[in-house]
Design a protein around this motif. Structure first.
Motif, PDB file in Angstrom:
ATOM      1  N   VAL A  20       0.804  -1.225   0.000  1.00  0.00           N
ATOM      2  CA  VAL A  20       0.000   0.000   0.000  1.00  0.00           C
ATOM      3  C   VAL A  20       0.838   1.277   0.000  1.00  0.00           C
ATOM      4  N   PRO A  21       1.927   1.387   0.789  1.00  0.00           N
ATOM      5  CA  PRO A  21       2.718   2.631   0.743  1.00  0.00           C
ATOM      6  C   PRO A  21       3.236   2.960  -0.652  1.00  0.00           C
ATOM      7  N   ASP A  22       3.807   1.968  -1.340  1.00  0.00           N
ATOM      8  CA  ASP A  22       4.285   2.201  -2.708  1.00  0.00           C
ATOM      9  C   ASP A  22       3.131   2.516  -3.647  1.00  0.00           C
ATOM     10  N   LEU A  23       2.018   1.835  -3.462  1.00  0.00           N
ATOM     11  CA  LEU A  23       0.851   2.023  -4.322  1.00  0.00           C
ATOM     12  C   LEU A  23       0.378   3.475  -4.267  1.00  0.00           C
ATOM     13  N   LEU A  24       0.216   4.009  -3.065  1.00  0.00           N
ATOM     14  CA  LEU A  24      -0.330   5.360  -2.908  1.00  0.00           C
ATOM     15  C   LEU A  24       0.688   6.444  -3.228  1.00  0.00           C
ATOM     16  N   THR A  25       1.960   6.094  -3.176  1.00  0.00           N
ATOM     17  CA  THR A  25       3.014   7.083  -3.427  1.00  0.00           C
ATOM     18  C   THR A  25       3.386   7.177  -4.902  1.00  0.00           C
ATOM     19  N   LYS A  26       3.397   6.035  -5.587  1.00  0.00           N
ATOM     20  CA  LYS A  26       3.944   5.989  -6.940  1.00  0.00           C
ATOM     21  C   LYS A  26       2.889   5.916  -8.038  1.00  0.00           C
ATOM     22  N   GLN A  27       1.628   5.656  -7.668  1.00  0.00           N
ATOM     23  CA  GLN A  27       0.575   5.533  -8.678  1.00  0.00           C
ATOM     24  C   GLN A  27      -0.621   6.393  -8.300  1.00  0.00           C
ATOM     25  N   LYS A  28      -1.491   6.602  -9.276  1.00  0.00           N
ATOM     26  CA  LYS A  28      -2.805   7.203  -9.026  1.00  0.00           C
ATOM     27  C   LYS A  28      -3.826   6.087  -9.200  1.00  0.00           C
ATOM     28  N   VAL A  29      -4.481   5.706  -8.101  1.00  0.00           N
ATOM     29  CA  VAL A  29      -5.314   4.514  -8.118  1.00  0.00           C
ATOM     30  C   VAL A  29      -6.763   4.858  -7.776  1.00  0.00           C
ATOM     31  N   MET A 178     -14.283  -7.585  -5.979  1.00  0.00           N
ATOM     32  CA  MET A 178     -13.916  -8.138  -7.283  1.00  0.00           C
ATOM     33  C   MET A 178     -14.683  -7.441  -8.412  1.00  0.00           C
ATOM     34  N   TYR A 179     -15.959  -7.132  -8.167  1.00  0.00           N
ATOM     35  CA  TYR A 179     -16.752  -6.428  -9.187  1.00  0.00           C
ATOM     36  C   TYR A 179     -16.145  -5.059  -9.479  1.00  0.00           C
ATOM     37  N   LEU A 180     -15.803  -4.314  -8.437  1.00  0.00           N
ATOM     38  CA  LEU A 180     -15.216  -2.981  -8.635  1.00  0.00           C
ATOM     39  C   LEU A 180     -13.830  -3.080  -9.272  1.00  0.00           C
ATOM     40  N   TYR A 181     -13.099  -4.131  -8.946  1.00  0.00           N
ATOM     41  CA  TYR A 181     -11.791  -4.349  -9.560  1.00  0.00           C
ATOM     42  C   TYR A 181     -11.946  -4.543 -11.069  1.00  0.00           C
ATOM     43  N   GLU A 182     -12.926  -5.357 -11.448  1.00  0.00           N
ATOM     44  CA  GLU A 182     -13.117  -5.668 -12.870  1.00  0.00           C
ATOM     45  C   GLU A 182     -13.742  -4.512 -13.650  1.00  0.00           C
ATOM     46  N   HIS A 184     -14.302  -1.101 -12.498  1.00  0.00           N
ATOM     47  CA  HIS A 184     -13.873   0.270 -12.219  1.00  0.00           C
ATOM     48  C   HIS A 184     -12.374   0.374 -11.960  1.00  0.00           C
ATOM     49  N   ASN A 185     -11.641  -0.718 -12.198  1.00  0.00           N
ATOM     50  CA  ASN A 185     -10.197  -0.732 -11.981  1.00  0.00           C
ATOM     51  C   ASN A 185      -9.847  -0.302 -10.558  1.00  0.00           C
TER      52      ASN A 185
END
Length: 425
Positions: A20-29, A178-182, A184-185
């Motif tokens: 999560v730290p890398d995810l929120l720092t390096k990407q826009k999710v 899983m629905y939101l993953y598929e 709404h990314n």
């Protein structure tokens, strides 16, 4: 600070999956948090996920508020000792319409780059068949795995147990993820720490069914300095975001009455004040706690955010009434809130019609004067007030024209001894 540092400094991070730290720092999710629509208003406990989502939105991430229109018809067993009453789809929809308005006060649904969205899981949960659900979702979870979750174990230990309806809740929440993953990314689910098990079930389902990695972050469950549950008013009732459930005055007073041991944390959680501003209020709290400037700023900021600037001014005006402020512009509903905890008595409306009632008699009837002689002496000494205006004439009468909306008359002896006269129609 970057996004994860901001959340940590504010106190929002209780636990998270490894990346999560890398995810929120390096990407826009895209991320989501669920909101239970089994009531027609959110309460102040919901401000924790709402503010966390709004902060991440300001860092460029896209928040989804998942309204549990489907799961709300089932009920989450987490943190509960008994099963919820089940709602109809129409009841849930009516609640959702009100909740959406409350979410929009904090999340930005208009910004072009990463607007917040609201989705209702009833749109897909009510469409999936039982056979599809068992085949595509249920097969990925063992009963052993589900029974090991705290939300299930705690209920199994009770005499009335847990129904199959609530037992299935974690599978529905996993399917949501899983629905939101598929569709709404959405790669990150957030929630309170009591949701950790349910959220990890969604992470696990995405891994097993899709071979993909999803992530989880949970917030601490906030308690007050005395150990009691956060969000209860002094009367022991929930503090709601809806003005017709908790009035703006009561809402303001809730924050104004914050304990010194909680107020700095609440400034970090529930306001947009930055580090320097909060440090300044920390100094004020340390050097002059009796002035309660820190609590007043907290009350102003949160009330403004939820109810608007006018509500702040009105709440502060109402609070000043208890210190002798004027009553201009206040309505009967405001008076009922302000004086809810002071002694009161009832008076027939007919007593104030025509020439009205002697103020001396009114003071004796209320108990603020022990006798007519005591009332006259107190009036002569300048210590009695009608609607916060000093009574100067012992021969004065009180009529309906001097009442507030023909419902109340306020008496005061000295600086703080109030009595509310309620006029019966």
């Amino acid at each position: 600070m970057n996004a994860i540092e901001e959340l940590r400094w504010r106190g929002f991070v209780y636990d998270h999956t490894e990346d999560v730290p890398d995810l929120l720092t390096k990407q826009k999710v895209t991320l989501y948090n669920g909101f239970d629509p089994t009531g027609d208003s959110l309460h102040i406990g919901h401000l924790v996920p709402m503010m966390a989502m709004a902060r991440l939105q300001r860092f460029g991430h896209t928040p989804i508020a998942l309204a549990g229109g489907g799961t709300g018809m089932v009920g989450d067993p987490s943190g509960r000792s008994t099963e919820r009453n089940l709602l109809t789809l129409d009841e849930v929809q009516a609640n959702l319409e009100r909740i959406q308005q409350q979410l929009s006060r904090i999340l930005d649904f208009e910004v072009k780059s990463n607007p917040a969205r609201i989705v209702n899981n009833a749109h897909w949960l009510t469409e999936v068949s039982l056979m599809e659900f068992l085949r595509d979702i249920g097969k990925h979870f063992t009963v052993n795995y589900m029974m090991a979750k705290d939300s299930v174990k705690s209920r199994l230990a009770r005499e009335d147990g847990i129904s199959y309806t609530e037992f299935s809740y974690m599978l529905l929440q996993a399917y949501d993820f899983m629905y939101l993953y598929e569709n709404h990314n959405c790669v990150l689910q957030m929630g309170g720490s009591d949701q950790w098990g349910n959220i990890l079930s969604g992470v696990e389902l995405i891994r097993r069914a899709k071979g993909k990695k999803a992530h989880a972050l949970v917030f601490p469950l906030i308690t007050q300095a005395d150990g009691t549950k956060f969000g209860k008013t002094s009367a022991g009732t929930d503090a709601w975001l809806a003005a017709d459930r908790t009035s703006p005055y009561r809402f303001y007073q809730f924050w104004l009455n914050t304990d010194d041991g909680d107020v700095l944390n609440y400034l970090r959680y529930f306001t947009w004040l930055n580090r320097q501003e909060i440090a300044e209020y920390e100094d004020k709290l340390y050097n002059a706690p009796e002035r309660r400037e820190t609590q007043r700023r907290l009350a102003q900021e949160v009330t403004r955010m939820i109810h608007g600037e006018t509500a702040v001014h009105k709440a502060e005006k109402a609070a000043n009434v208890l210190f002798g402020g004027d009553l201009d512009g206040l309505e009967a509903a405001d008076i009922r809130d302000i004086f809810a905890d002071v002694p009161s008595s009832e008076l027939a409306k007919t007593a104030l019609e025509g020439d009205g009632l002697s103020v001396v008699d009114l003071l004796v009837d209320s108990g603020l004067a022990s006798s007519k002689g005591d009332a006259r002496r107190s009036i002569k000494g300048g210590g009695l007030y009608l609607n916060n205006e000093r009574i100067t004439d012992a021969g004065q009468t009180v009529t309906l024209n001097q009442s507030i909306d023909s419902q109340f008359v306020i008496l005061r002896k000295g600086r703080k001894k109030y009595h509310l006269v309620q006029i019966q129609q």
